[in-house]
Each structure stands twice: as C-alpha cells, then as structure tokens.
Design an enzyme around this catalytic site. Structure first.
Site, PDB file in Angstrom:
ATOM      1  CB  THR A 176      -0.953  -0.025   1.210  1.00 25.62           C
ATOM      2  OG1 THR A 176      -1.543  -1.319   1.239  1.00 25.62           O
ATOM      3  CG2 THR A 176      -2.025   1.018   1.105  1.00 25.62           C
TER       4      THR A 176
ATOM      5  CG  HIS B 243       0.505   1.307   6.377  1.00 24.31           C
ATOM      6  ND1 HIS B 243       1.235   1.412   5.222  1.00 24.31           N
ATOM      7  CD2 HIS B 243      -0.150   0.136   6.317  1.00 24.31           C
ATOM      8  CE1 HIS B 243       1.010   0.340   4.494  1.00 24.31           C
ATOM      9  NE2 HIS B 243       0.180  -0.448   5.131  1.00 24.31           N
ATOM     10  CD  GLU B 244       3.035  -4.223   7.419  1.00 26.57           C
ATOM     11  OE1 GLU B 244       2.224  -4.734   6.652  1.00 26.57           O
ATOM     12  OE2 GLU B 244       4.136  -4.745   7.670  1.00 26.57           O
TER      13      GLU B 244
ATOM     14  CB  CYS C 251     -13.896   6.290  17.576  1.00 29.98           C
ATOM     15  SG  CYS C 251     -15.647   5.819  17.391  1.00 29.98           S
TER      16      CYS C 251
ATOM     17  CB  CYS D 172     -13.940   2.984  13.385  1.00 31.87           C
ATOM     18  SG  CYS D 172     -14.046   4.524  14.287  1.00 31.87           S
TER      19      CYS D 172
ATOM     20  CB  CYS E 173      -0.827  -3.295   7.524  1.00 26.86           C
ATOM     21  SG  CYS E 173      -1.625  -3.361   5.908  1.00 26.86           S
TER      22      CYS E 173
HETATM   23  P1  NAD Z   1       0.955  -9.584  -3.643  1.00 24.15           P
HETATM   24  O1  NAD Z   1       0.947  -8.842  -4.933  1.00 24.15           O
HETATM   25  O2  NAD Z   1       2.246  -9.768  -2.936  1.00 24.15           O
HETATM   26  O3  NAD Z   1       0.361 -11.038  -3.853  1.00 24.15           O
HETATM   27  C1  NAD Z   1      -0.668 -11.313  -4.734  1.00 24.15           C
HETATM   28  C2  NAD Z   1      -0.408 -12.696  -5.355  1.00 24.15           C
HETATM   29  O4  NAD Z   1      -1.543 -13.036  -6.144  1.00 24.15           O
HETATM   30  C3  NAD Z   1       0.818 -12.763  -6.271  1.00 24.15           C
HETATM   31  O5  NAD Z   1       1.666 -13.814  -5.856  1.00 24.15           O
HETATM   32  C4  NAD Z   1       0.211 -13.012  -7.664  1.00 24.15           C
HETATM   33  O6  NAD Z   1       1.057 -13.829  -8.473  1.00 24.15           O
HETATM   34  C5  NAD Z   1      -1.089 -13.697  -7.304  1.00 24.15           C
HETATM   35  N1  NAD Z   1      -2.148 -13.585  -8.317  1.00 24.15           N
HETATM   36  C6  NAD Z   1      -2.520 -12.502  -9.042  1.00 24.15           C
HETATM   37  N2  NAD Z   1      -3.561 -12.783  -9.841  1.00 24.15           N
HETATM   38  C7  NAD Z   1      -3.875 -14.085  -9.606  1.00 24.15           C
HETATM   39  C8  NAD Z   1      -4.868 -14.958 -10.124  1.00 24.15           C
HETATM   40  N3  NAD Z   1      -5.752 -14.557 -11.038  1.00 24.15           N
HETATM   41  N4  NAD Z   1      -4.902 -16.228  -9.674  1.00 24.15           N
HETATM   42  C9  NAD Z   1      -4.010 -16.650  -8.738  1.00 24.15           C
HETATM   43  N5  NAD Z   1      -3.041 -15.867  -8.215  1.00 24.15           N
HETATM   44  C10 NAD Z   1      -2.979 -14.602  -8.661  1.00 24.15           C
HETATM   45  O7  NAD Z   1      -0.126  -8.830  -2.726  1.00 24.15           O
HETATM   46  P2  NAD Z   1      -0.353  -8.841  -1.130  1.00 24.15           P
HETATM   47  O8  NAD Z   1       0.435  -7.741  -0.509  1.00 24.15           O
HETATM   48  O9  NAD Z   1      -0.194 -10.210  -0.608  1.00 24.15           O
HETATM   49  O10 NAD Z   1      -1.887  -8.371  -1.071  1.00 24.15           O
HETATM   50  C11 NAD Z   1      -2.899  -9.191  -1.622  1.00 24.15           C
HETATM   51  C12 NAD Z   1      -4.194  -8.417  -1.776  1.00 24.15           C
HETATM   52  O11 NAD Z   1      -4.737  -8.069  -0.515  1.00 24.15           O
HETATM   53  C13 NAD Z   1      -4.057  -7.092  -2.530  1.00 24.15           C
HETATM   54  O12 NAD Z   1      -5.156  -6.952  -3.411  1.00 24.15           O
HETATM   55  C14 NAD Z   1      -4.147  -6.057  -1.424  1.00 24.15           C
HETATM   56  O13 NAD Z   1      -4.612  -4.818  -1.901  1.00 24.15           O
HETATM   57  C15 NAD Z   1      -5.150  -6.726  -0.520  1.00 24.15           C
HETATM   58  N6  NAD Z   1      -5.258  -6.222   0.867  1.00 24.15           N
HETATM   59  C16 NAD Z   1      -6.520  -6.205   1.411  1.00 24.15           C
HETATM   60  C17 NAD Z   1      -6.725  -5.772   2.717  1.00 24.15           C
HETATM   61  C18 NAD Z   1      -8.104  -5.809   3.331  1.00 24.15           C
HETATM   62  O14 NAD Z   1      -8.261  -5.337   4.462  1.00 24.15           O
HETATM   63  N7  NAD Z   1      -9.112  -6.377   2.675  1.00 24.15           N
HETATM   64  C19 NAD Z   1      -5.615  -5.324   3.465  1.00 24.15           C
HETATM   65  C20 NAD Z   1      -4.323  -5.384   2.882  1.00 24.15           C
HETATM   66  C21 NAD Z   1      -4.167  -5.830   1.586  1.00 24.15           C
HETATM   67 ZN    ZN Z   2     -15.736   4.000  15.779  1.00 25.22          ZN
END
Ligand code: NAD
Ligand code: ZN
Length: 379
Positions: free
Chosen positions: A49, A69-70, A99, A113, A177
């Site tokens: 992020t 942020h981490e 909060c 929140c 995070c």
């Molecule tokens: P990353 O890019 O390190 O890992 C993603 C993996 O997915 C990669 O290894 C990639 O090869 C694989 N991939 C991509 N498309 C694919 C498909 N169609 N089929 C199978 N594998 C596939 O990312 P990350 O840091 O591990 O984050 C993963 C996701 O989580 C991101 O979309 C991020 O934005 C999201 N995220 C969500 C939250 C939440 O609160 N919901 C919080 C943090 C991150």
């Molecule tokens: Zn709150």
C-alpha cells in the site's frame, strides 16, 4: 519527558513526488493535540500500500508526504483527553482506527469505525485539519493517519493498539497491517475447522498470512493457488500441501479444485485483488457448507459475476477488511498469539535494513523479492 509539549526535530523519509526515491530529511514534529499521541517509532516495515500511494497511479496524489503504516513504537507524549496511553507504552499504529463510540465500534460484528476508518486521501490530522509535520515551517502531509517513516509521528489515539511491552517490536511491527489482515480473514471470517481443506488464492504476504491462519486452525490440506510457480517453495514453509497454477490447466481453476477435493474445498480465501480469482475462490467451495472470503482489493471497474444457483446450493461468500480485527481491542491478543508461539512471524521477515536504506526496501518490493523488509530507526 523532556520533549513533551515541544517540537521534536528528527529524521523522516519524505516522498516529495510520485515515484521519486524518498529522501531522508530533518522534519519538525509538533506536539500531539487533543486525542493524539506522539510516538517514537523503533521499527517500520514496508507494505504494498505504501508503494501504491508513492507511485500514485490511479490514486489522488498527495505530496510531499511521509508514508509508512506498519510499525512498532513507544509513546513519547500524549495530548489532552488521552487516558488510555501514557509515555513509555508500547504500541502498534494501525491505518484504520477504533473510536470505541460509533455504531460500528459498538457492534460486535464490525470493525469499520465511522470516525477513523481508513482514508487514503486525507493528509492531515482529523482533529484540526492540520499536519503535525513541517520542514522549515512548510507542511508535509500525513498518510493513513500513521506516517511511520519518521523517527517520531503523531497519531490519533484510536489508531494505536497498546501491546505487551515484552513483545519484540522488530517482529510484531508486521502485525500493523498485512499479516493481521490475512490471518484474521482465515481465523475470524473463514473459520476453518480442524482437518478441513482450505484453498488460498494469491501467495503474497497477505495470502501467506491467511495460510498461516489455516495452519493454526489445524487444516489438514492447504491448497495454494498462484499464477507464479516461484511462490510454491516459500508457501511450503506456511503449511501449503498442494499447489495449483491456473496456467497449467485448460479448464477453469475452480473445476480443477473441485475435482481434486471430491466436491470442493471447505474454505477459500482470496488474496489476489483479481476479480477472476475472486469468482474462482467462490465457485470452488463445497456445496452445503463452503465459505469463500474475499480480501484482495479489486480494480475500480471490476464486476463479480456468478450464477445465483451457487448461493442456493449453500455456498457462502464473504469479504473482510483488516481481517475483521478491531485494532485496539483485538491486536493485543494477536501479539499474544505470537508470544505463545502459536503464530510464527519470523518467516514473514525476509529482509532487514537500517532506515537510511529505505529505498532498498522499495526496490525489493518492486522486484517482488521477499515478503517483509523491516527497517530499524536506530542505525
Ligand atoms: P501480492 O501482490 O504480494 O500477492 C498477490 C499474489 O496473487 C501474487 O503472488 C500473484 O502472483 C497472485 N495472483 C494474481 N492474480 C492471480 C490470479 N488470477 N490467480 C491466482 N493468483 C494470482 O499482494 P499482497 O500484498 O499479498 O496483497 C494481496 C491483496 O490483498 C491485494 O489486493 C491487497 O490490496 C489486498 N489487501 C486487502 C486488505 C483488506 O483489508 N481487505 C488489506 C491489505 C491488503
Ligand atoms: Zn468508531
């Protein structure tokens, strides 16, 4: 503390422009105002992020800005109205807050929140709309209320989890995070039973932490799905028993998984951000009891399409934000899981560099090398 109430001058990594290397500058950090806390950061890690908002492609550019942020740190001083934290407390900053007063915070079922939910465009403090960082009197913007790429930062008390002071901050900082997100997606939302089969889509840091949750829950078969075959070796350390690369098959990957598991997996957790992987994760779960959880953040125009019959066949689809953890209430217990050696964090920390080499951490992430690079503020 001698510094309480005064401006602190310290080092921070400033992103002056999108995509340009960060530069270590001397910044002035103002004292915390009402409901704010000034934190001395000891360790900070880099997450995707930070890189997205530094590249600022498709996001509102907010510069100059202090990202990050981490992290893990120690309270230096507190502003008016802060009663839960005192100088010396060990804390983890979190990009989304609690909060404790809004309808979401009062609901047992939500961690969204109203007051402190993540806001990626706001570069100022929520109390007075000002920044606490300046260079020669000119404001430098905050990032998601945390801005941990600084030796000192000011954070709303609702975005700080007070943790066990014995927990090593160089390890537990990664719980701010990504690792908590994946872990909580499995433990709090998918909730696999012992000896069940779990599929994890996407084996980045978030997917591997979802996998760690499946291992902790006692899943006996953990299927990793990724387009990149290089991800499998590392995933084995997290309990991955089978690997499926959708590119190795002509039929849709959900059909491959259904065949492999005699009807479907018990739980699937999607951590890719790719909408096709989201659909596959849902369609590969078993009729009657299967649950799929979406974690990845999809493209703005993405549309999730599936046949409604899948729902009638009692497959469940859920999504989660920050693993459904309430940051202040729940993160201290996640730290305790690490202290009890149930949760392994060391395997996520593949690199460690001094803060002055923050651009090395960016290079590693851009090259896709490693999972987490922890930076130490004291060189
Ligand atoms: P990353 O890019 O390190 O890992 C993603 C993996 O997915 C990669 O290894 C990639 O090869 C694989 N991939 C991509 N498309 C694919 C498909 N169609 N089929 C199978 N594998 C596939 O990312 P990350 O840091 O591990 O984050 C993963 C996701 O989580 C991101 O979309 C991020 O934005 C999201 N995220 C969500 C939250 C939440 O609160 N919901 C919080 C943090 C991150
Ligand atoms: Zn709150």
């Amino acid at each position: 503390m001698a510094t309480a109430g005064k401006v602190i001058k310290c080092r921070a990594a400033v992103a002056w422009e999108a995509g340009k290397p960060l530069s270590i500058e001397e910044v002035e950090v103002a004292p915390p105002q009402a409901m704010e806390v000034r934190v001395k950061i000891l360790y900070t890690a880099l997450c995707h992020t930070d890189v997205y908002f530094w590249e600022a492609m498709g996001q509102t550019p907010v510069f100059p800005r202090i990202l990050g942020h981490e992290a893990g740190g120690i309270v230096e001083s507190v502003g008016e109205g802060v009663t839960e934290l005192v100088p010396g407390d060990h804390v983890l900053p979190v990009f989304t807050g609690e909060c404790k007063e809004c309808a979401h915070c009062k609901s047992e079922e939500s961690n969204l929140c109203d007051l402190l939910r993540i806001n990626v465009d706001r570069g100022v403090m929520i109390g007075d709309g000002q920044s606490r960082f300046t260079i020669d009197g000119k404001p430098i913007f905050h990032f998601v209320g945390t801005s941990t790429f600084s030796e000192y930062t000011v954070i709303h008390v609702g975005c700080l989890a007070k943790i066990n002071p014995e927990a090593p901050l160089d390890k537990v900082c990664v719980l701010s995070c990504g690792i908590s997100t994946g872990l909580g997606a499995t433990l709090n939302v998918a909730k696999p039973k012992k000896d069940s089969t779990v599929a994890i889509f996407g084996l980045g840091a978030v997917g591997l932490s979802a996998m760690e949750g499946a291992r902790m829950a006692g899943a006996s078969r953990i299927i990793g799905v990724d387009m990149n075959p290089a991800k499998f070796e590392q995933a084995k350390k997290f309990g991955c028993t089978d690997f499926v690369n959708p590119r190795d098959h002509t039929k849709p990957v959900q059909e491959v998984l259904v065949e492999m598991t005699n009807g479907g997996v018990d739980r699937a957790v999607e951590c890719t951000g790719n909408v096709n992987a989201m659909i596959s994760a849902f369609e590969c779960v078993h009729d009657g009891w299967g649950v799929a959880v979406l974690v990845g953040v999809p493209h703005k125009e993405a549309v999730f399409k599936t046949h409604p019959m899948n729902f009638l066949n009692e497959k469940t689809l859920k999504g989660t934000f920050f693993g459904n953890y309430k940051p202040r209430t729940d993160l201290p217990e996640v730290v305790e899981m690490y202290m009890r050696k149930e949760l392994e964090l060391e395997k996520f920390i593949t690199h460690s560099v001094p803060f002055s080499q923050i651009n090395t951490a960016f290079d590693l992430m851009l090259k896709g090398e490693g999972l987490r690079c922890v930076m130490r503020m004291e060189e």
